[in-house]
Each structure stands twice: as structure tokens, then as C-alpha cells.
Design a protein around this motif. Structure first.
Motif, PDB file in Angstrom:
ATOM      1  N   LEU A  17       0.975  -1.240  -0.143  1.00 26.91           N
ATOM      2  CA  LEU A  17       0.055  -0.023  -0.079  1.00 26.91           C
ATOM      3  C   LEU A  17       0.891   1.199   0.026  1.00 26.91           C
ATOM      4  N   THR A  18       0.322   2.151  -0.654  1.00 27.95           N
ATOM      5  CA  THR A  18       1.496   3.545  -0.982  1.00 27.95           C
ATOM      6  C   THR A  18       0.758   4.967  -0.722  1.00 27.95           C
ATOM      7  N   ALA A  19      -0.586   4.455  -0.296  1.00 29.95           N
ATOM      8  CA  ALA A  19      -1.316   6.143   0.042  1.00 29.95           C
ATOM      9  C   ALA A  19      -0.784   6.387   1.434  1.00 29.95           C
ATOM     10  N   THR A  20      -0.629   7.867   1.446  1.00 27.31           N
ATOM     11  CA  THR A  20      -0.276   8.556   2.489  1.00 27.31           C
ATOM     12  C   THR A  20      -1.342   9.719   3.039  1.00 27.31           C
ATOM     13  N   SER A  21      -1.323  10.338   4.081  1.00 30.17           N
ATOM     14  CA  SER A  21      -2.331  11.184   4.587  1.00 30.17           C
ATOM     15  C   SER A  21      -2.226  12.412   3.617  1.00 30.17           C
ATOM     16  N   PRO A  22      -1.165  12.932   3.324  1.00 27.81           N
ATOM     17  CA  PRO A  22      -1.310  14.009   2.483  1.00 27.81           C
ATOM     18  C   PRO A  22      -1.982  13.864   0.978  1.00 27.81           C
ATOM     19  N   ARG A  23      -1.923  12.657   0.667  1.00 27.54           N
ATOM     20  CA  ARG A  23      -2.747  12.449  -0.626  1.00 27.54           C
ATOM     21  C   ARG A  23      -3.885  11.646  -0.734  1.00 27.54           C
ATOM     22  N   VAL A  24      -4.640  11.843   0.477  1.00 27.44           N
ATOM     23  CA  VAL A  24      -5.939  11.376   0.592  1.00 27.44           C
ATOM     24  C   VAL A  24      -6.847  12.612   1.013  1.00 27.44           C
ATOM     25  N   ARG A  25      -8.021  12.656   0.483  1.00 30.32           N
ATOM     26  CA  ARG A  25      -8.957  14.019   0.998  1.00 30.32           C
ATOM     27  C   ARG A  25      -9.166  14.054   2.482  1.00 30.32           C
ATOM     28  N   PHE A  30      -8.538   5.689   5.411  1.00 25.29           N
ATOM     29  CA  PHE A  30      -7.777   4.357   4.543  1.00 25.29           C
ATOM     30  C   PHE A  30      -6.966   3.768   5.437  1.00 25.29           C
ATOM     31  N   TYR A  31      -6.615   2.588   4.615  1.00 25.52           N
ATOM     32  CA  TYR A  31      -5.122   2.034   5.276  1.00 25.52           C
ATOM     33  C   TYR A  31      -4.137   2.194   4.205  1.00 25.52           C
ATOM     34  N   GLY A  32      -3.100   2.456   4.561  1.00 29.40           N
ATOM     35  CA  GLY A  32      -1.843   2.964   3.597  1.00 29.40           C
ATOM     36  C   GLY A  32      -0.522   2.780   3.962  1.00 29.40           C
ATOM     37  N   ALA A  33       0.301   3.393   3.685  1.00 29.85           N
ATOM     38  CA  ALA A  33       1.872   2.994   4.047  1.00 29.85           C
ATOM     39  C   ALA A  33       2.253   3.255   5.361  1.00 29.85           C
ATOM     40  N   GLY A  34       2.941   2.791   5.833  1.00 26.84           N
ATOM     41  CA  GLY A  34       3.573   3.076   7.004  1.00 26.84           C
ATOM     42  C   GLY A  34       2.992   2.378   8.243  1.00 26.84           C
ATOM     43  N   THR A  35       1.688   2.047   8.126  1.00 25.91           N
ATOM     44  CA  THR A  35       1.019   1.600   9.289  1.00 25.91           C
ATOM     45  C   THR A  35       0.013   0.561   8.764  1.00 25.91           C
ATOM     46  N   MET A  43      -5.493  16.020   2.922  1.00 24.79           N
ATOM     47  CA  MET A  43      -5.752  16.616   1.567  1.00 24.79           C
ATOM     48  C   MET A  43      -6.770  17.823   1.653  1.00 24.79           C
ATOM     49  N   GLN A  44      -6.439  19.109   1.568  1.00 24.99           N
ATOM     50  CA  GLN A  44      -7.517  20.102   1.505  1.00 24.99           C
ATOM     51  C   GLN A  44      -8.141  20.140   0.294  1.00 24.99           C
ATOM     52  N   GLY A  64      -3.925  20.419  -3.361  1.00 26.61           N
ATOM     53  CA  GLY A  64      -5.119  20.041  -3.034  1.00 26.61           C
ATOM     54  C   GLY A  64      -6.088  19.184  -3.756  1.00 26.61           C
ATOM     55  N   TYR A  65      -7.153  18.831  -3.182  1.00 25.05           N
ATOM     56  CA  TYR A  65      -8.018  18.212  -4.337  1.00 25.05           C
ATOM     57  C   TYR A  65      -9.046  19.170  -4.898  1.00 25.05           C
ATOM     58  N   ARG A  66      -9.026  19.085  -6.199  1.00 25.63           N
ATOM     59  CA  ARG A  66      -9.886  20.070  -7.185  1.00 25.63           C
ATOM     60  C   ARG A  66     -10.814  19.332  -7.820  1.00 25.63           C
ATOM     61  N   ASN A  67     -12.030  20.056  -8.121  1.00 29.96           N
ATOM     62  CA  ASN A  67     -13.034  19.313  -8.713  1.00 29.96           C
ATOM     63  C   ASN A  67     -13.175  19.243 -10.055  1.00 29.96           C
TER      64      ASN A  67
END
Length: 138
Positions: A17-25, A30-35, A43-44, A64-67
Motif C-alpha cells: 500500500l502506498t497511500a499517505t495522509s497528504p494524498r488522501v482527501r 484509509f489503510y496505507g503506507a507506514g502502518t 488533503m484540503q 489539494g483536491y480540485r473538482n
């Protein structure tokens, strides 16, 4: 969106898994990298931008997240080219702040021979310059 996670023994295998907090809205879990614990995204959300750009202006995109509704536009005054017929005095072709659609064409001057130009007067520049030799009265 939900995806299946591979199990490894009695726990979840999170090594791929590669997701990290700054890359998720922000607000999504989520479950992701590091733990192997559930994490929260940071992500704002970014409001849509509607920006008129000046000539050669740059814009720094806020992370950030754009629509997908951002709009960047320009409205440049255009210049459709012209012909310049050389004559006495300075001639100015107004192009400042305009986008040229076609060329500015300076028409040829014919008959520039030293014997028809007043003595000592230089017409033109560089290799094409002609120095007058005419010394007479009209």
C-alpha cells in the motif's frame, strides 16, 4: 470506494500500500503506507479558480483536491499586420500589448542610388546603406 485487502496470517498485508495522509482527501479514512492502522486523509479541498491571465503571467496552483472546474483564460487584443510604405518622417505601427496575427511588411524602396541622394546623406544601415553623392540644385 472500497477495495479488498490481502490478508497475511491473522492481519492485513500492508506492504504494497502506498497511500499517505497528504494524498488522501481530508475526512476520508484509509489503510496505507507506514502502518496497518486506519489513517485519515489531510488533503484540503480547493475551491474552483476562475482566473483571467495577463500576457506571460504565471499562476501557482494551490495543492489539494480540485473538482476539475478550474478556468484560466486570456483575452488578448490582436493585431492583424499591416504594410508600411516608407516615406518622410517616423512611422509607428502600434503593437504594444497586442498579439500579432500576421506580419508587418515594410515595402521596398526602389531607385536608391547614390546619384539621387543628397551628398553625404546615408540612407539605410549596415551592408545595404547608400551614401548620397548628388550635389546640385532642383
Amino acid at each position: 470506494m472500497r477495495i479488498g485487502l490481502p490478508f497475511k496470517g491473522s492481519g492485513v498485508d500492508v506492504t504494497g500500500l502506498t497511500a499517505t495522509s497528504p494524498r488522501v482527501r481530508k475526512g476520508k479514512t484509509f489503510y496505507g503506507a507506514g502502518t496497518d492502522n486506519e489513517q485519515s486523509g489531510t488533503m484540503q479541498n480547493v475551491e474552483a479558480v476562475n482566473k483571467k491571465m495577463d500576457i506571460n503571467e504565471t499562476y501557482n496552483i494551490i495543492p489539494g483536491y480540485r473538482n476539475g472546474n478550474d478556468i484560466f483564460h486570456q483575452s488578448l487584443e490582436t493585431f492583424y499586420g499591416t504594410f508600411v510604405d516608407p516615406g518622410p518622417g517616423t512611422q509607428v505601427v502600434e503593437t504594444k500589448g497586442k498579439y500579432a496575427m500576421y506580419d508587418v511588411i515594410v515595402l521596398e524602396v526602389s531607385g536608391l542610388r547614390p546619384d539621387v541622394i543628397k551628398y553625404g546623406v546615408v540612407v539605410g544601415e549596415g551592408e545595404g546603406a547608400v551614401t548620397g553623392t548628388w550635389q546640385g540644385f532642383v
